[in-house]
Design a protein around this motif. Structure first.
Motif, PDB file in Angstrom:
ATOM      1  N   LEU A  26      -2.041 -13.324 -14.572  1.00 31.74           N
ATOM      2  CA  LEU A  26      -1.775 -11.894 -14.373  1.00 31.74           C
ATOM      3  C   LEU A  26      -2.409 -11.410 -13.068  1.00 31.74           C
ATOM      4  O   LEU A  26      -1.794 -10.674 -12.307  1.00 31.74           O
ATOM      5  CB  LEU A  26      -2.311 -11.083 -15.552  1.00 31.74           C
ATOM      6  N   ALA A  27      -3.629 -11.845 -12.790  1.00 36.91           N
ATOM      7  CA  ALA A  27      -4.315 -11.450 -11.566  1.00 36.91           C
ATOM      8  C   ALA A  27      -3.557 -11.931 -10.325  1.00 36.91           C
ATOM      9  O   ALA A  27      -3.463 -11.201  -9.328  1.00 36.91           O
ATOM     10  CB  ALA A  27      -5.742 -11.988 -11.562  1.00 36.91           C
ATOM     11  N   VAL A  28      -2.998 -13.133 -10.377  1.00 38.44           N
ATOM     12  CA  VAL A  28      -2.210 -13.642  -9.249  1.00 38.44           C
ATOM     13  C   VAL A  28      -0.976 -12.766  -9.037  1.00 38.44           C
ATOM     14  O   VAL A  28      -0.665 -12.388  -7.907  1.00 38.44           O
ATOM     15  CB  VAL A  28      -1.811 -15.124  -9.466  1.00 38.44           C
ATOM     16  N   ILE A  29      -0.301 -12.405 -10.112  1.00 41.84           N
ATOM     17  CA  ILE A  29       0.894 -11.554  -9.999  1.00 41.84           C
ATOM     18  C   ILE A  29       0.534 -10.194  -9.401  1.00 41.84           C
ATOM     19  O   ILE A  29       1.218  -9.689  -8.520  1.00 41.84           O
ATOM     20  CB  ILE A  29       1.586 -11.404 -11.379  1.00 41.84           C
ATOM     21  N   PHE A  30      -0.549  -9.594  -9.869  1.00 41.94           N
ATOM     22  CA  PHE A  30      -0.965  -8.297  -9.332  1.00 41.94           C
ATOM     23  C   PHE A  30      -1.337  -8.404  -7.859  1.00 41.94           C
ATOM     24  O   PHE A  30      -0.998  -7.534  -7.062  1.00 41.94           O
ATOM     25  CB  PHE A  30      -2.119  -7.699 -10.143  1.00 41.94           C
ATOM     26  N   GLU A  31      -2.042  -9.459  -7.493  1.00 42.67           N
ATOM     27  CA  GLU A  31      -2.447  -9.636  -6.095  1.00 42.67           C
ATOM     28  C   GLU A  31      -1.236  -9.839  -5.193  1.00 42.67           C
ATOM     29  O   GLU A  31      -1.105  -9.174  -4.167  1.00 42.67           O
ATOM     30  CB  GLU A  31      -3.405 -10.827  -5.973  1.00 42.67           C
ATOM     31  N   LEU A  32      -0.352 -10.741  -5.570  1.00 43.49           N
ATOM     32  CA  LEU A  32       0.830 -11.012  -4.749  1.00 43.49           C
ATOM     33  C   LEU A  32       1.761  -9.804  -4.706  1.00 43.49           C
ATOM     34  O   LEU A  32       2.381  -9.533  -3.677  1.00 43.49           O
ATOM     35  CB  LEU A  32       1.588 -12.239  -5.272  1.00 43.49           C
ATOM     36  N   GLY A  33       1.872  -9.090  -5.827  1.00 44.36           N
ATOM     37  CA  GLY A  33       2.793  -7.962  -5.909  1.00 44.36           C
ATOM     38  C   GLY A  33       2.250  -6.666  -5.349  1.00 44.36           C
ATOM     39  O   GLY A  33       2.984  -5.708  -5.177  1.00 44.36           O
ATOM     40  N   GLU A  34       0.952  -6.638  -5.075  1.00 51.29           N
ATOM     41  CA  GLU A  34       0.331  -5.420  -4.556  1.00 51.29           C
ATOM     42  C   GLU A  34       0.763  -4.210  -5.390  1.00 51.29           C
ATOM     43  O   GLU A  34       1.163  -3.180  -4.883  1.00 51.29           O
ATOM     44  CB  GLU A  34       0.680  -5.225  -3.082  1.00 51.29           C
TER      45      GLU A  34
END
Length: 185
Positions: A140-148
Motif C-alpha cells: 500500500l505504501a508503494v502505491i501511495f508513493e508512486l501515485g502521489e
C-alpha cells in the motif's frame, strides 16, 4: 517500461473495471498519459487529491459522475472536467450500465505503474475483497508513493510521514522492485 511486452488493457476483477492505455508516459516522453476507463455500475474511487499532476476527464459512453471540491458533476459524452493539483476529487458510476470515460494525466508521473500494480494485486487476490486495499501495508505504501495520492481529512504532512516511512521500509525490503518486476515489466 518496454510497452511491447505489456498488455494495453488491464482489468480489475474485484470491481470489474478495465483500463486501456491509449498513450503511455514512454510514448509521450513523460509529458502525459492518456487512458480509457470502463467503469462498472457501482464502481469508482474515494475522495483523494494529487499535488503533482492534473487529471482531465472526458465522458465517452454514458454519464460520468465526478465530485470536484464538493461539486457533483455529470459529464455526458464529449463533456470534460479537470482536477488540477490539490483538488479533492473522485469519479463514480451510480447507474446500472457500464460507462466509459478518458483521463489525461498531465504530466505523466508514474500513473501507469500505479494502475498496473493495483490491478495486478487485485487479480492475484492480494487485496481485501470489500475495499480493494492491498493486504500488505508495505505494498500500500508503494502505491501511495508512486501515485502521489493523498486522502481527505488527514494532513498531508502526516500522510507523507507515515507512508514515507513505510515506503522507505518497503524499498529497503525490495517490495517496490518486486511489484515493478511482477506487474510492470
Amino acid at each position: 517500461m518496454p510497452q511491447s511486452t505489456l498488455a494495453r488493457t488491464i482489468e480489475n476483477p474485484l470491481v470489474q473495471d478495465r483500463v486501456t492505455f491509449l498513450e503511455t508516459a514512454d510514448e509521450t516522453g513523460g509529458a502525459y498519459e492518456y487512458v480509457e476507463v470502463e467503469l462498472a455500475p457501482g464502481g469508482g474511487v474515494g475522495l483523494h487529491y494529487h499535488l503533482a499532476f492534473t487529471e482531465r476527464f472526458e465522458a465517452v459512453i454514458g454519464t460520468a459522475h465526478l465530485e470536484l471540491d464538493g461539486e457533483h458533476l455529470e459529464l455526458r459524452p464529449g463533456q470534460t472536467a479537470s482536477a488540477p493539483p490539490g483538488t479533492l476529487h473522485r469519479f463514480f458510476n451510480p447507474g446500472g450500465e457500464t460507462i466509459v470515460f478518458r483521463v489525461k494525466i498531465d504530466p505523466a508521473r508514474r500513473f501507469e505503474q500505479v494502475l498496473r500494480i493495483s490491478y495486478g494485486l487485485a487479480r492475484d487476490g492480494k487485496v481485501r475483497p470489500k475495499s480493494g486495499i492491498p493486504r500488505s501495508v508495505l505494498e500500500l505504501a508503494v502505491i501511495f508513493e508512486l501515485g502521489e495520492t493523498y486522502l481527505k481529512g488527514i494532513p498531508v504532512r502526516l500522510q507523507r510521514g507515515i507512508f514515507g516511512l513505510l515506503y522507505r521500509i518497503a524499498k529497503r525490503r525490495g517490495v517496490e522492485e518486486r511489484l515493478l518486476h511482477t506487474y510492470c515489466r
